[in-house]
Structure formats: structure tokens, C-alpha cells
Design a protein around this motif. Structure first.
Motif, PDB file in Angstrom:
ATOM      1  N   ASP A  24      -0.804 -18.970   4.389  1.00 48.52           N
ATOM      2  CA  ASP A  24       0.651 -19.083   4.384  1.00 48.52           C
ATOM      3  C   ASP A  24       1.297 -18.569   3.097  1.00 48.52           C
ATOM      4  OD1 ASP A  24       0.650 -20.161   6.920  1.00 48.52           O
ATOM      5  OD2 ASP A  24       0.725 -22.232   6.219  1.00 48.52           O
ATOM      6  N   ASP A  25       0.531 -18.410   2.035  1.00 47.24           N
ATOM      7  CA  ASP A  25       1.092 -17.873   0.788  1.00 47.24           C
ATOM      8  C   ASP A  25       1.320 -16.365   0.857  1.00 47.24           C
ATOM      9  OD1 ASP A  25       1.311 -20.286  -0.549  1.00 47.24           O
ATOM     10  OD2 ASP A  25      -0.721 -20.159  -1.361  1.00 47.24           O
ATOM     11  N   PHE A  26       0.756 -15.724   1.884  1.00 49.60           N
ATOM     12  CA  PHE A  26       0.974 -14.290   2.071  1.00 49.60           C
ATOM     13  C   PHE A  26       2.265 -14.125   2.866  1.00 49.60           C
ATOM     14  CE2 PHE A  26       0.518 -10.209   4.205  1.00 49.60           C
ATOM     15  CZ  PHE A  26       0.052  -9.407   3.176  1.00 49.60           C
ATOM     16  N   ILE A  27       3.283 -13.543   2.232  1.00 46.42           N
ATOM     17  CA  ILE A  27       4.603 -13.401   2.841  1.00 46.42           C
ATOM     18  C   ILE A  27       4.706 -12.138   3.686  1.00 46.42           C
ATOM     19  CG2 ILE A  27       7.081 -13.185   2.365  1.00 46.42           C
ATOM     20  CD1 ILE A  27       5.800 -15.929   1.699  1.00 46.42           C
ATOM     21  N   ALA A  28       4.240 -11.007   3.154  1.00 46.57           N
ATOM     22  CA  ALA A  28       4.369  -9.742   3.879  1.00 46.57           C
ATOM     23  C   ALA A  28       3.410  -8.704   3.325  1.00 46.57           C
ATOM     24  CB  ALA A  28       5.795  -9.211   3.772  1.00 46.57           C
ATOM     25  N   GLY A  29       3.020  -7.795   4.211  1.00 45.99           N
ATOM     26  CA  GLY A  29       2.248  -6.621   3.837  1.00 45.99           C
ATOM     27  C   GLY A  29       3.036  -5.388   4.227  1.00 45.99           C
ATOM     28  N   ILE A  30       3.189  -4.467   3.294  1.00 48.45           N
ATOM     29  CA  ILE A  30       4.007  -3.276   3.524  1.00 48.45           C
ATOM     30  C   ILE A  30       3.194  -2.038   3.170  1.00 48.45           C
ATOM     31  CG2 ILE A  30       6.091  -2.028   2.830  1.00 48.45           C
ATOM     32  CD1 ILE A  30       7.216  -4.847   2.019  1.00 48.45           C
ATOM     33  N   VAL A  31       3.182  -1.084   4.100  1.00 52.52           N
ATOM     34  CA  VAL A  31       2.622   0.232   3.812  1.00 52.52           C
ATOM     35  C   VAL A  31       3.797   1.183   3.663  1.00 52.52           C
ATOM     36  CG1 VAL A  31       1.251   2.155   4.678  1.00 52.52           C
ATOM     37  CG2 VAL A  31       0.438  -0.180   4.992  1.00 52.52           C
ATOM     38  N   LEU A  32       3.977   1.713   2.466  1.00 49.25           N
ATOM     39  CA  LEU A  32       5.013   2.708   2.212  1.00 49.25           C
ATOM     40  C   LEU A  32       4.458   4.081   2.561  1.00 49.25           C
ATOM     41  CD1 LEU A  32       6.352   1.429  -1.218  1.00 49.25           C
ATOM     42  CD2 LEU A  32       7.427   1.151   1.019  1.00 49.25           C
ATOM     43  N   HIS A  33       5.248   4.880   3.290  1.00 51.90           N
ATOM     44  CA  HIS A  33       4.791   6.191   3.739  1.00 51.90           C
ATOM     45  C   HIS A  33       5.918   7.206   3.608  1.00 51.90           C
ATOM     46  CE1 HIS A  33       6.992   5.855   7.595  1.00 51.90           C
ATOM     47  NE2 HIS A  33       6.750   4.564   7.457  1.00 51.90           N
ATOM     48  N   THR A  34       5.621   8.475   3.827  1.00 50.47           N
ATOM     49  CA  THR A  34       6.606   9.535   3.662  1.00 50.47           C
ATOM     50  C   THR A  34       7.398   9.833   4.927  1.00 50.47           C
ATOM     51  OG1 THR A  34       4.971  11.253   4.136  1.00 50.47           O
ATOM     52  CG2 THR A  34       5.285  10.619   1.806  1.00 50.47           C
ATOM     53  N   GLY A  35       7.151   9.084   5.990  1.00 47.39           N
ATOM     54  CA  GLY A  35       7.883   9.274   7.236  1.00 47.39           C
ATOM     55  C   GLY A  35       9.284   8.692   7.166  1.00 47.39           C
ATOM     56  N   THR A  36       9.909   8.523   8.339  1.00 46.30           N
ATOM     57  CA  THR A  36      11.309   8.084   8.385  1.00 46.30           C
ATOM     58  C   THR A  36      11.523   6.759   9.089  1.00 46.30           C
ATOM     59  OG1 THR A  36      11.686   9.340  10.420  1.00 46.30           O
ATOM     60  CG2 THR A  36      12.161  10.462   8.323  1.00 46.30           C
ATOM     61  N   GLN A  37      10.492   6.198   9.704  1.00 44.95           N
ATOM     62  CA  GLN A  37      10.676   4.987  10.504  1.00 44.95           C
ATOM     63  C   GLN A  37      10.027   3.762   9.879  1.00 44.95           C
ATOM     64  OE1 GLN A  37       9.046   6.359  14.315  1.00 44.95           O
ATOM     65  NE2 GLN A  37      11.100   6.032  15.140  1.00 44.95           N
ATOM     66  N   THR A  38      10.678   2.613  10.104  1.00 47.53           N
ATOM     67  CA  THR A  38      10.071   1.316   9.801  1.00 47.53           C
ATOM     68  C   THR A  38       9.458   0.816  11.100  1.00 47.53           C
ATOM     69  OG1 THR A  38      11.628   0.819   8.037  1.00 47.53           O
ATOM     70  CG2 THR A  38      10.513  -1.057   9.069  1.00 47.53           C
ATOM     71  N   LEU A  39       8.182   0.462  11.044  1.00 44.72           N
ATOM     72  CA  LEU A  39       7.460   0.068  12.251  1.00 44.72           C
ATOM     73  C   LEU A  39       6.694  -1.227  12.020  1.00 44.72           C
ATOM     74  CD1 LEU A  39       5.922   3.570  12.962  1.00 44.72           C
ATOM     75  CD2 LEU A  39       7.835   2.532  14.195  1.00 44.72           C
ATOM     76  N   GLU A  78       0.864  -1.178   0.000  1.00 38.54           N
ATOM     77  CA  GLU A  78       0.000   0.000   0.000  1.00 38.54           C
ATOM     78  C   GLU A  78       0.899   1.225   0.000  1.00 38.54           C
ATOM     79  OE1 GLU A  78      -3.375   0.911   0.197  1.00 38.54           O
ATOM     80  OE2 GLU A  78      -3.743  -1.131  -0.423  1.00 38.54           O
ATOM     81  N   VAL A  79       0.512   2.270  -0.700  1.00 35.12           N
ATOM     82  CA  VAL A  79       1.283   3.505  -0.740  1.00 35.12           C
ATOM     83  C   VAL A  79       0.418   4.624  -0.164  1.00 35.12           C
ATOM     84  CG1 VAL A  79       2.516   5.126  -2.210  1.00 35.12           C
ATOM     85  CG2 VAL A  79       2.489   2.689  -2.795  1.00 35.12           C
ATOM     86  N   LYS A  80       0.956   5.298   0.858  1.00 37.16           N
ATOM     87  CA  LYS A  80       0.229   6.378   1.527  1.00 37.16           C
ATOM     88  C   LYS A  80       1.030   7.667   1.445  1.00 37.16           C
ATOM     89  CE  LYS A  80      -3.022   3.695   2.937  1.00 37.16           C
ATOM     90  NZ  LYS A  80      -4.306   3.738   2.313  1.00 37.16           N
ATOM     91  N   ALA A  81       0.375   8.744   1.083  1.00 36.69           N
ATOM     92  CA  ALA A  81       1.023  10.056   1.023  1.00 36.69           C
ATOM     93  C   ALA A  81       0.884  10.733   2.384  1.00 36.69           C
ATOM     94  CB  ALA A  81       0.408  10.903  -0.073  1.00 36.69           C
ATOM     95  N   ALA A  82       1.398  10.077   3.407  1.00 39.46           N
ATOM     96  CA  ALA A  82       1.337  10.596   4.773  1.00 39.46           C
ATOM     97  C   ALA A  82       2.578  10.137   5.524  1.00 39.46           C
ATOM     98  CB  ALA A  82       0.088  10.084   5.486  1.00 39.46           C
ATOM     99  N   SER A  83       2.970  10.907   6.527  1.00 45.56           N
ATOM    100  CA  SER A  83       4.157  10.540   7.300  1.00 45.56           C
ATOM    101  C   SER A  83       3.813   9.660   8.491  1.00 45.56           C
ATOM    102  CB  SER A  83       4.904  11.787   7.758  1.00 45.56           C
ATOM    103  OG  SER A  83       4.062  12.587   8.560  1.00 45.56           O
ATOM    104  N   THR A  84       2.551   9.541   8.813  1.00 51.04           N
ATOM    105  CA  THR A  84       2.129   8.649   9.894  1.00 51.04           C
ATOM    106  C   THR A  84       1.256   7.540   9.312  1.00 51.04           C
ATOM    107  OG1 THR A  84       0.206  10.027  10.382  1.00 51.04           O
ATOM    108  CG2 THR A  84       2.203  10.463  11.652  1.00 51.04           C
ATOM    109  N   VAL A  85       1.333   6.384   9.936  1.00 55.63           N
ATOM    110  CA  VAL A  85       0.575   5.217   9.486  1.00 55.63           C
ATOM    111  C   VAL A  85      -0.310   4.754  10.630  1.00 55.63           C
ATOM    112  CG1 VAL A  85       0.761   2.864   8.607  1.00 55.63           C
ATOM    113  CG2 VAL A  85       2.458   4.570   7.936  1.00 55.63           C
ATOM    114  N   ARG A  86      -1.550   4.404  10.309  1.00 52.48           N
ATOM    115  CA  ARG A  86      -2.510   3.923  11.304  1.00 52.48           C
ATOM    116  C   ARG A  86      -2.838   2.455  11.028  1.00 52.48           C
ATOM    117  NH1 ARG A  86      -7.450   6.519  10.238  1.00 52.48           N
ATOM    118  NH2 ARG A  86      -6.742   6.451   8.104  1.00 52.48           N
ATOM    119  N   PRO A  87      -3.280   1.747  12.039  1.00 53.89           N
ATOM    120  CA  PRO A  87      -3.661   0.338  11.819  1.00 53.89           C
ATOM    121  C   PRO A  87      -4.672   0.162  10.682  1.00 53.89           C
ATOM    122  CG  PRO A  87      -3.539   0.786  14.159  1.00 53.89           C
ATOM    123  CD  PRO A  87      -3.366   2.123  13.457  1.00 53.89           C
ATOM    124  N   ASP A  88      -5.575   1.129  10.507  1.00 61.67           N
ATOM    125  CA  ASP A  88      -6.582   1.023   9.455  1.00 61.67           C
ATOM    126  C   ASP A  88      -5.963   1.048   8.050  1.00 61.67           C
ATOM    127  OD1 ASP A  88      -9.379   0.848   8.698  1.00 61.67           O
ATOM    128  OD2 ASP A  88      -9.127   2.890   7.919  1.00 61.67           O
TER     129      ASP A  88
END
Length: 98
Positions: free
Chosen positions: A65-80, A41-51
């Protein structure tokens, strides 16, 4: 991510967009030849919410089990972490050398 950039990958993958009739969606779904999937998912925000992981969690539940990872890309600086196999990552991480 553009389809042309898929040629940079060491592993061959197909790129899809996921949307249900209820409008649950994932911006980019990468699937390898073994049927393993990473959702992005790509978000034009620096904060990410559970939603922001709603579509990714839906896809993970459908694929198991075929789902390896879910990633939300954001404009912030931290990996969480956002739970099992879910991460928020700065979009700048795409250009960092590991």
C-alpha cells in the motif's frame, strides 16, 4: 529528473534509484516523509510494452500500500493505463499545466 528539481515540489521527497541483485531496477523512486513511493521509468521509445513495467511491478509488490503509482515516461503522445496504479505517460506531460 534532476535532484535540483525536487525543490519545485510542494511536498518534500527524496530521490532514489532502485536495483536488486537480480538487476531488476527502477530509474527514479520518489519517497515522501510518510514512506509513500512513486516509481518512474524513462523510455526513449514512443510505444510502451507491459514488460517496461517489470521493475515498477516488482517495487509495487515489495511495498504494498505504500506504493502510490508507477509511471513509464515515453516519447509518444498518449497516457495509457497498464493495470492497478500503473500508467504510461508522454514525457511532454511534465511541462503541461494542469
Amino acid at each position: 529528473m534532476r535532484a535540483r528539481q525536487l525543490t519545485w515540489a510542494e511536498e518534500q521527497v527524496d530521490l532514489y534509484h532502485y536495483r536488486t541483485k537480480d538487476k531488476v531496477e527502477v530509474d527514479a523512486v520518489l519517497e515522501n516523509r510518510r514512506g509513500q513511493v512513486v516509481g518512474i521509468e524513462v523510455k526513449a521509445a514512443s510505444t510502451v510494452r507491459p514488460d517496461d513495467f517489470r521493475g515498477l511491478r516488482h517495487l509495487a509488490d515489495r511495498l504494498g500500500d505504500d506504493f502510490i503509482a508507477g509511471i513509464v515516461l515515453h516519447t509518444g503522445t498518449q497516457t495509457l493505463p497498464f493495470g492497478d496504479r500503473m500508467r504510461a505517460m508522454p514525457v511532454s506531460a511534465l511541462w503541461e499545466v494542469g
